[in-house]
Design an enzyme around this catalytic site. Structure first.
Site, PDB file in Angstrom:
ATOM      1  N   HIS A 192       0.846  -1.198   0.000  1.00  0.00           N
ATOM      2  CA  HIS A 192       0.000   0.000   0.000  1.00  0.00           C
ATOM      3  C   HIS A 192       0.883   1.251   0.000  1.00  0.00           C
ATOM      4  O   HIS A 192       2.080   1.169   0.283  1.00  0.00           O
ATOM      5  CB  HIS A 192      -0.890   0.031   1.254  1.00  0.00           C
ATOM      6  N   ARG A 218       5.800  -8.682  16.155  1.00  0.00           N
ATOM      7  CA  ARG A 218       6.457  -7.405  15.876  1.00  0.00           C
ATOM      8  C   ARG A 218       5.483  -6.281  16.186  1.00  0.00           C
ATOM      9  O   ARG A 218       4.266  -6.431  15.977  1.00  0.00           O
ATOM     10  CB  ARG A 218       6.862  -7.345  14.400  1.00  0.00           C
ATOM     11  N   HIS A 238       4.753   0.050   0.036  1.00  0.00           N
ATOM     12  CA  HIS A 238       5.495  -0.725   1.017  1.00  0.00           C
ATOM     13  C   HIS A 238       4.565  -1.779   1.603  1.00  0.00           C
ATOM     14  O   HIS A 238       3.343  -1.735   1.399  1.00  0.00           O
ATOM     15  CB  HIS A 238       6.086   0.196   2.101  1.00  0.00           C
ATOM     16  N   ASP A 277       0.712   5.306   1.738  1.00  0.00           N
ATOM     17  CA  ASP A 277       0.017   5.942   2.866  1.00  0.00           C
ATOM     18  C   ASP A 277      -0.773   7.167   2.400  1.00  0.00           C
ATOM     19  O   ASP A 277      -0.315   7.928   1.537  1.00  0.00           O
ATOM     20  CB  ASP A 277       1.024   6.352   3.947  1.00  0.00           C
TER      21      ASP A 277
HETATM   22  O1  AKG Z   1       4.897  -1.704  10.427  1.00  0.00           O
HETATM   23  C1  AKG Z   1       5.531  -1.013   9.639  1.00  0.00           C
HETATM   24  O2  AKG Z   1       6.766  -0.979   9.620  1.00  0.00           O
HETATM   25  C2  AKG Z   1       4.810  -0.193   8.596  1.00  0.00           C
HETATM   26  C3  AKG Z   1       3.374   0.045   8.920  1.00  0.00           C
HETATM   27  C4  AKG Z   1       2.641   0.709   7.799  1.00  0.00           C
HETATM   28  O3  AKG Z   1       3.062   0.723   6.680  1.00  0.00           O
HETATM   29  C5  AKG Z   1       1.350   1.382   8.087  1.00  0.00           C
HETATM   30  O4  AKG Z   1       0.822   1.265   9.211  1.00  0.00           O
HETATM   31  O5  AKG Z   1       0.843   2.067   7.163  1.00  0.00           O
HETATM   32 FE   FE2 Z   2       2.109   2.292   5.503  1.00  0.00          FE
END
Ligand code: AKG
Ligand code: FE2
Length: 330
Positions: A210, A276, A266, A212
């Site tokens: 996705h 995690r 990403h 952001d």
């Molecule tokens: O957990 C991560 O490193 C990225 C999280 C992410 O891309 C998001 O929450 O939009």
């Molecule tokens: Fe993200």
């Protein structure tokens, strides 16, 4: 009582479908591990020459990577540790409580897990999240330590995000007051992610690919790793650095900069054994803010945050995924 969301029960049909056996291997493991460009924000205070060099390095990373990591960012380590501790505490609560609808007095969509619209492994996220629109924070119990920690963090993250956004704007000729005028601490949101161990497969998405929906995102992550980004047409893994914060450009800055800064796709790969945690601060304007390219000819037609959000909601309903900026290309 069990804390884990019932992934295997809910998505049984997807996991059982034999066609997915093939699909399972399409989420390939990425062997290339890269370190993000490291920006030491302490250099901004070392005089005009060092300051300029630091800002140029940041702008180059935003242009060439859409991602960078920062140290000496002004958010105390103690606060980041406290946020993580509160985050662990909240996710360790029973699943029944987390999914109850008004968990923590927040709106029903705040606690999320999996992907209700998933039709295949490729659009299923093996994670749970607490997505808090910061204007809703006042609904939370006043004496809740999670609330006070988030408030403290959000205030500092807002200052940092505005600083970063303004530095990045310097070379683009965007008015210095632009971000202060259109963004406020309550227009942004904080998403706390937990990626439970995924016994099902070593190649399952923790979060599906996705971009952001914001100007920029500040991510604090632990040592586990799993974040990947698209670079020159390939997926690469980001080497985790718990001492640094990750910053990535979002769709709105790509539109505002007329494509100079990149909102890069990403994703996160789930880990089979270790859970995690990450916390993403999405620096957003108010819903009425109109986002327009800073130079001509514009790549994108102008749109308001509200309009963008509505389009995403429509697309997610129809396809299970947001389409994003390409909808607004001229
Ligand atoms: O957990 C991560 O490193 C990225 C999280 C992410 O891309 C998001 O929450 O939009
Ligand atoms: Fe993200």
């Amino acid at each position: 009582m069990a804390i884990e969301p019932p992934f295997l029960e809910k998505y049984k049909a997807i996991f059982q479908s034999s066609a997915n056996e093939k699909e399972k291997s399409t989420i390939v493991d990425v062997s290339e591990v890269l370190e993000l460009p490291l920006i030491d924000l302490g250099h901004l205070n070392l005089g005009p020459f060092e300051r300029q060099k630091c800002i140029e390095k940041m702008a180059r990373a935003a242009t060439e990577w859409g991602f960078f990591q920062i140290v000496n960012h002004g958010i105390p380590e103690e606060l980041l540790t406290r946020l993580k501790q509160e985050q662990i505490k909240v996710f360790q609560q029973p699943f029944d409580k987390k999914s109850e609808g008004n968990f923590l007095n927040l709106s029903a969509q705040s606690y999320r897990w999996g992907n209700p619209l998933a039709t295949s492994l490729s659009n299923l996220s093996w994670s749970e999240a607490l997505h808090i629109t910061l204007k809703d924070i006042s609904k939370m119990d006043e004496y809740n330590k999670l609330r006070s920690t988030i408030e403290e963090y959000a205030e500092k993250a807002n200052v940092l995000a505005q600083r970063l956004a303004e530095h990045l704007a310097e070379s683009l000729g965007i008015k210095v007051s632009y971000f202060g005028d259109n963004c406020s601490p309550s227009s942004s949101s904080l998403r706390m992610n937990r990626y439970p161990p995924c016994p099902y497969s070593s190649t399952m998405f923790g979060i599906i690919p996705h971009t952001d929906t914001d100007f920029l995102t500040i991510v604090s992550q632990d040592h586990v790793g799993g974040l990947q980004l698209e670079r020159n047409g390939r997926w690469v893994s980001v080497k985790p650095n718990p001492k640094a914060l990750v910053v990535n450009i979002g769709d709105f800055y790509q539109a505002l900069s007329n494509g100079v800064y990149k909102s890069i796709r990403h994703r996160v790969i789930a880990n089979q054994e270790i859970e995690r945690y990450s916390a993403a601060y999405f620096y957003c304007p108010t819903y009425e803010t109109v986002i327009e390219s800073c130079s001509k000819p514009s790549l994108y037609r102008k749109f308001s945050f509200k309009e963008y959000r509505q389009q995403i909601q429509k697309d997610v309903k129809a396809t299970g995924d947001k389409v994003g900026l390409s909808r607004f290309l001229l």
